[in-house]
Design a protein around this motif. Sequence first.
Motif, mmCIF file in Angstrom:
data_model
loop_
_atom_site.group_PDB
_atom_site.id
_atom_site.type_symbol
_atom_site.label_atom_id
_atom_site.label_comp_id
_atom_site.label_asym_id
_atom_site.label_seq_id
_atom_site.Cartn_x
_atom_site.Cartn_y
_atom_site.Cartn_z
ATOM 1 N N GLN A 70 0.814 -1.209 0.000
ATOM 2 C CA GLN A 70 0.000 0.000 0.000
ATOM 3 C C GLN A 70 0.855 1.271 0.000
ATOM 4 O OE1 GLN A 70 -3.451 0.696 0.139
ATOM 5 N NE2 GLN A 70 -3.703 -1.408 -0.536
ATOM 6 N N LYS A 71 2.116 1.138 0.436
ATOM 7 C CA LYS A 71 3.058 2.259 0.559
ATOM 8 C C LYS A 71 2.513 3.337 1.505
ATOM 9 C CE LYS A 71 5.695 1.470 -3.663
ATOM 10 N NZ LYS A 71 6.286 0.284 -3.075
ATOM 11 N N LEU A 84 -0.789 8.443 10.286
ATOM 12 C CA LEU A 84 -0.629 7.646 9.071
ATOM 13 C C LEU A 84 -0.330 8.570 7.910
ATOM 14 C CD1 LEU A 84 -3.666 5.716 10.161
ATOM 15 C CD2 LEU A 84 -1.638 4.454 9.525
ATOM 16 N N PHE A 85 0.684 8.232 7.133
ATOM 17 C CA PHE A 85 1.118 9.068 6.014
ATOM 18 C C PHE A 85 1.075 8.273 4.720
ATOM 19 C CE2 PHE A 85 3.180 10.760 9.782
ATOM 20 C CZ PHE A 85 3.031 12.124 9.650
ATOM 21 N N GLY A 86 0.449 8.837 3.709
ATOM 22 C CA GLY A 86 0.496 8.284 2.359
ATOM 23 C C GLY A 86 1.250 9.251 1.475
ATOM 24 N N ARG A 87 0.768 9.439 0.253
ATOM 25 C CA ARG A 87 1.408 10.411 -0.641
ATOM 26 C C ARG A 87 1.284 11.817 -0.039
ATOM 27 N NH1 ARG A 87 -1.765 10.153 -6.105
ATOM 28 N NH2 ARG A 87 -1.389 7.942 -5.755
ATOM 29 N N PRO A 88 2.119 12.762 -0.456
ATOM 30 C CA PRO A 88 2.020 14.111 0.105
ATOM 31 C C PRO A 88 0.595 14.654 -0.007
ATOM 32 C CG PRO A 88 3.965 13.932 -1.277
ATOM 33 C CD PRO A 88 3.233 12.641 -1.428
ATOM 34 N N GLY A 89 0.052 15.105 1.101
ATOM 35 C CA GLY A 89 -1.334 15.585 1.125
ATOM 36 C C GLY A 89 -2.303 14.561 1.663
ATOM 37 N N VAL A 90 -1.856 13.306 1.816
ATOM 38 C CA VAL A 90 -2.712 12.261 2.403
ATOM 39 C C VAL A 90 -2.112 11.863 3.740
ATOM 40 C CG1 VAL A 90 -3.646 9.917 2.142
ATOM 41 C CG2 VAL A 90 -3.411 11.392 0.134
ATOM 42 N N ILE A 436 6.986 7.029 -0.194
ATOM 43 C CA ILE A 436 5.730 6.766 0.540
ATOM 44 C C ILE A 436 4.612 7.415 -0.274
ATOM 45 C CG2 ILE A 436 4.511 7.047 2.749
ATOM 46 C CD1 ILE A 436 7.426 7.480 3.946
ATOM 47 N N SER A 437 3.964 6.634 -1.106
ATOM 48 C CA SER A 437 3.088 7.212 -2.135
ATOM 49 C C SER A 437 1.682 6.626 -2.134
ATOM 50 C CB SER A 437 3.731 6.995 -3.504
ATOM 51 O OG SER A 437 3.980 5.599 -3.691
ATOM 52 N N GLY A 438 1.257 6.034 -1.022
ATOM 53 C CA GLY A 438 -0.057 5.378 -0.978
ATOM 54 C C GLY A 438 -1.203 6.358 -0.826
ATOM 55 N N GLY A 439 -2.412 5.815 -0.950
ATOM 56 C CA GLY A 439 -3.624 6.613 -0.720
ATOM 57 C C GLY A 439 -4.006 7.487 -1.895
ATOM 58 N N LEU A 978 -6.762 6.448 2.689
ATOM 59 C CA LEU A 978 -5.498 5.761 2.943
ATOM 60 C C LEU A 978 -5.406 4.467 2.142
ATOM 61 C CD1 LEU A 978 -5.245 6.263 6.774
ATOM 62 C CD2 LEU A 978 -3.545 7.023 5.128
ATOM 63 N N PHE A 979 -6.511 3.723 2.126
ATOM 64 C CA PHE A 979 -6.467 2.399 1.479
ATOM 65 C C PHE A 979 -6.915 2.499 0.025
ATOM 66 C CE2 PHE A 979 -8.468 -1.638 0.263
ATOM 67 C CZ PHE A 979 -7.415 -2.513 0.485
ATOM 68 N N THR A 980 -6.129 1.919 -0.864
ATOM 69 C CA THR A 980 -6.512 1.819 -2.275
ATOM 70 C C THR A 980 -6.333 0.368 -2.708
ATOM 71 O OG1 THR A 980 -4.254 2.455 -2.845
ATOM 72 C CG2 THR A 980 -5.903 4.197 -2.907
ATOM 73 N N LEU A 981 -7.064 -0.035 -3.730
ATOM 74 C CA LEU A 981 -6.951 -1.419 -4.200
ATOM 75 C C LEU A 981 -5.656 -1.590 -4.986
ATOM 76 C CD1 LEU A 981 -10.570 -2.333 -5.270
ATOM 77 C CD2 LEU A 981 -9.207 -3.449 -3.527
ATOM 78 N N VAL A 982 -4.767 -2.398 -4.448
ATOM 79 C CA VAL A 982 -3.478 -2.683 -5.102
ATOM 80 C C VAL A 982 -3.326 -4.197 -5.128
ATOM 81 C CG1 VAL A 982 -0.981 -2.321 -5.041
ATOM 82 C CG2 VAL A 982 -2.495 -0.576 -4.101
#
Length: 1096
Positions: A70-71, A84-90, A436-439, A978-982
């Motif tokens: 999920q990164k 929780l951190f995903g891509r910048p802005g998430v 770290i590019s998730g979400g 945060l969660f995306t289908l991968v």
Amino acid sequence: MRKFNIRKVLDGLTAVSAVASASSAAQQQQAGNRETEIQETLQSEHFQLCKTVRHGFPYQPSALAFDPVQKILAIGTQTGALRLFGRPGVECYCQHDSGAAVIQLQFLINEGALVSALADDTLHLWNLRQKRPAILHSLKFNRERITFCHLPFQSKWLYVGTERGNIHIVNVESFTLSGYVIMWNKAIELSSKSHPGPVVHISDNPMDEGKLLIGFESGTVVLWDLKSKKADYRYTHDEAIHSVAWHHEGKQFICSHSDGTLTIWNVKSPTKPFQTITPHGKQLKDGKKPEPCKPILKVEYKTTRAGEPFIILSGGLSYDTVGRRPCLTVMHGKSTAVLEMDYSIVDFLTLCETPYPNDFQEPYAVVVLLEKDLVLIDLAQNGYPIFENPYPLTIHESPVTCCEYFADCPVDLIPALYSVGARQKRQGYSKKEWPISGGNWGVITQSYSEIIITGHADGSIKFWDASAITLQVLYKLKTAKVFEKSRNKDDRPNTDIVDEDPYAIQIISWCPESRMLCLAGVSAHVIIYRFSKQEVTTEVIPMLEVRLLYEINDVETPDGEQVPPVPTPGTGSNPQSIVPQSHPSTSSSSSDGLRDNVPCLKVKNSPLKQSPGYQIELVIQLVWVSGEPPQQITSLAINSAYGLVVFGNCNGIAMVDYLQKTVLLNLGTIELYGSNDPYRREPRSPRKTRQPSGGLCDINEGTVVPEDRCKSPTSDVKDNSCSRSRSSSVTSIDKESREAISALHFCETFTRKADTSPSPCLWVGTTLGTVLVIVLNLPPGGEQRLLQPVIVSPSGTILRLKGAILRMAFLDTTGSLVPPAHETWREHHEDKDEKEKAKKRRPVSVSPSSSQEISENQYAVICSEKQAKVISLPSQNCIYKQNITETSFVLRGDIVSLSNSICLACFCANGHIMTFSLPSLRPLLDVYYLPLTNMRIARTFCFTDNGQALYLVSPTEIQRLTYSQETCENLQEMLGELFTLVETPEAPNRGFFKGLFGGGAQSLDREELFGESASGKASRSLAQHIPGPGGIEGVKGAASGVVGELARARLALDERGQKLGELEEKTAAMLYSADSFSKHAHEMMLKYKDKKWYQF
């Protein structure tokens, strides 16, 4: 109306002036008229209070985890927070209710779930498949303390190690304990007499899930066979173990020890380590053991297909490296790189290409969680450069001392600040994208821009783009560059108002339209900045020194000496209070050897190169008076249309014309009253009895003891006086005579009762609840403005409220806010021709009220610590009054716009957030939000337009909230997912020979081992299951809004389609194998059909 009449009668009884009670009947009549004239559109249903987002570095971090598919990165803190951190802005903030420290985090990789282990021995399962994650299950251990957890990839069984040395197994689907337990006494040698200590490590062999490696603190490591329930091998070492890591082939593992050594073990050789390394130990001659080093707190062992494996570790430095910064060591083949960090290392993780532990790991980056920073190191580039961090984690780079929040700024402002800020960026970062590019980002974005300005202890100012619930730094200004730096401690005689941080920012006054910026610092200094896109070198920094005095009369001092009277400069330009701009040595002392006329800081006298951005217009400093340091500034205001800046403290008020660089007004607070002073004040000697106020203490907190004056504004002391009222009804002579200027507001309004038209003026509020009006007579614009003096005169108008004045604003006859006059920004460094044109076209921009008919009125809205009043102008009748609080006091009050209307928003020391309609001051919202636990909240809480507010929730984090119902409703759509289908990557190929001879990874049916049918039920007293609120509430949260509903339906369909696709593939494979089996059987039958039994 009867209720209103009673209130007015009471008001009349308590008013200072008899005029107020005499005209109460007229006020009531006027109030009735105003109610019919101004239609108020704001109602209670327009308001709702909720937290929106939290920005900044997680305060006191304690745990780290990463989902490689999920990164997404997770950070836990010592206060039970989860970020929780995903891509910048998430990014997302959650909180464990218990507030216990997070000791470990484990992602259910690519499942949209996370397990947190807390110091209170609870495990929590978080659902990350909703925008606001929630707890689905909790498990509280009653008899044992949790020390370590391990969740194998694609497994539902979580291993939990305890302080007693036992291992329990939790089913993460149901969050129940299995009956299967690994007891410490069965794991270690039966002959061993001592306890092995707590479990510090658990992991399964990458090539055989049935073998579990257990590390005990004492130095014992056990390879446990889960099926046979016994130890295969035991590895013993003299030194305590801190961490263990496997080689992906499962034949070797590495341990880190308390003496700074690493031991590498072959799985089948338990007698001694295959290799012992001391990464930072000095190799001694004669084959002696290296000297012991500091403990290696963590080690990771990562392999690559193309080259040597990486051994990455934290700690392990030799003891003689005193004062050396914490280090991360990267060992790759024969090279060893030691990477120094700015803060202590809390934890680190190596990011790898594969989530499978039995494949080549291919590490590409290391995430290092520091005490006050997050660093990502690029392992693929030479020199291991760091990635540029896109998250707003530098709020606390220097401690925040004040904060301001602006919504609906001019559209060109953020691009202008960004363009000058882009030049300040460091070079030498990794060229790669942030890993770290998730979400995904939220759906709705706001139509207006927002800017947050933070002032810091080192004198720096940061501008942040806060639009659409994100945060990004735009530009940083260093105000300390204006002053000479003291090279040693003996060379700091003048900075002794505060022991440290003499440049700390206390107050920010900013005009977004003209971009003029004015700052007040802790050393009684004011700096005015003008925005320019051109670089300029200032040969001499323009400077004024102001001698702001308190009431000084001929008073006999305790030791019988006579204090000579010192004339106080009156109105108009006073040459005594202006220092020539050639910067002579201002150090002087009075006849009795006391320090006099000396500022606290020394302005640089060398040319100053100023980059594009904010450039110095003028520096103003208050000076020492007869051995007494200047008092800190308590209020500040700038007006770009008038070219004036005004500031005040507990001594008085000073006004400066920053265009002509002259002091216009320099008055003691009492002189503002003239003959109308309502207080009986004792004349005082300033020398013996008064101590200066210190740090960021509130002036109105009473007498400040000498020890307090040397506190830095960054010292976060809990304010014990916050529980009591700071009402002006205290009979202390000292308190009354220390009346400070607490609020300043430039405006264009009616200054006296007899006025027929509005004119420029300054409204001054004091800590004793007095409002005074000063009239400004401005020369015409253009060249005349620079040549003719501004004439300043008191109007004689005095208004009274209960409690210190906090905020003032003005409404027109329609109930709309009348903004202060301002100029629009244009480049200051223009050619001469351009300047000539500008002089002709530059009228003073005025507020809308000046164009109104003379007969039309205005309304002054005044908010104090205790009450709010709306006063009709020019009649000066109080038409509405609201006692905001009796038992507490208002910390922050702002007049803000919301839903095309205006309201008063207040934050009280008792934790209540309230809003009132304007002009009628009807209560619209009253919610208990948070109590004032420390002065950090008090000095950073601020409201702004469109229902937004913020405060510094910890020394490193900003908490934003909204009091707008509309924003609360849209928040779900605005938040990122945060969660995306991968798709999970394919498992590594076992290869033909490994498959044939069984050399590949061995799988294990854990259900068969740990399920209830095989292992029985666990003891009920061992742990208690607590269902979480995440089930129902989480669904509600995800379902709010059509977009959320559709997204969830799509998610469910995708998952179902995925499962159906997998089922179809499996069915096809089974059909194919059945078909091939039938062919083989038919061929065999044909081959042997005609043979007799003895021919086989």
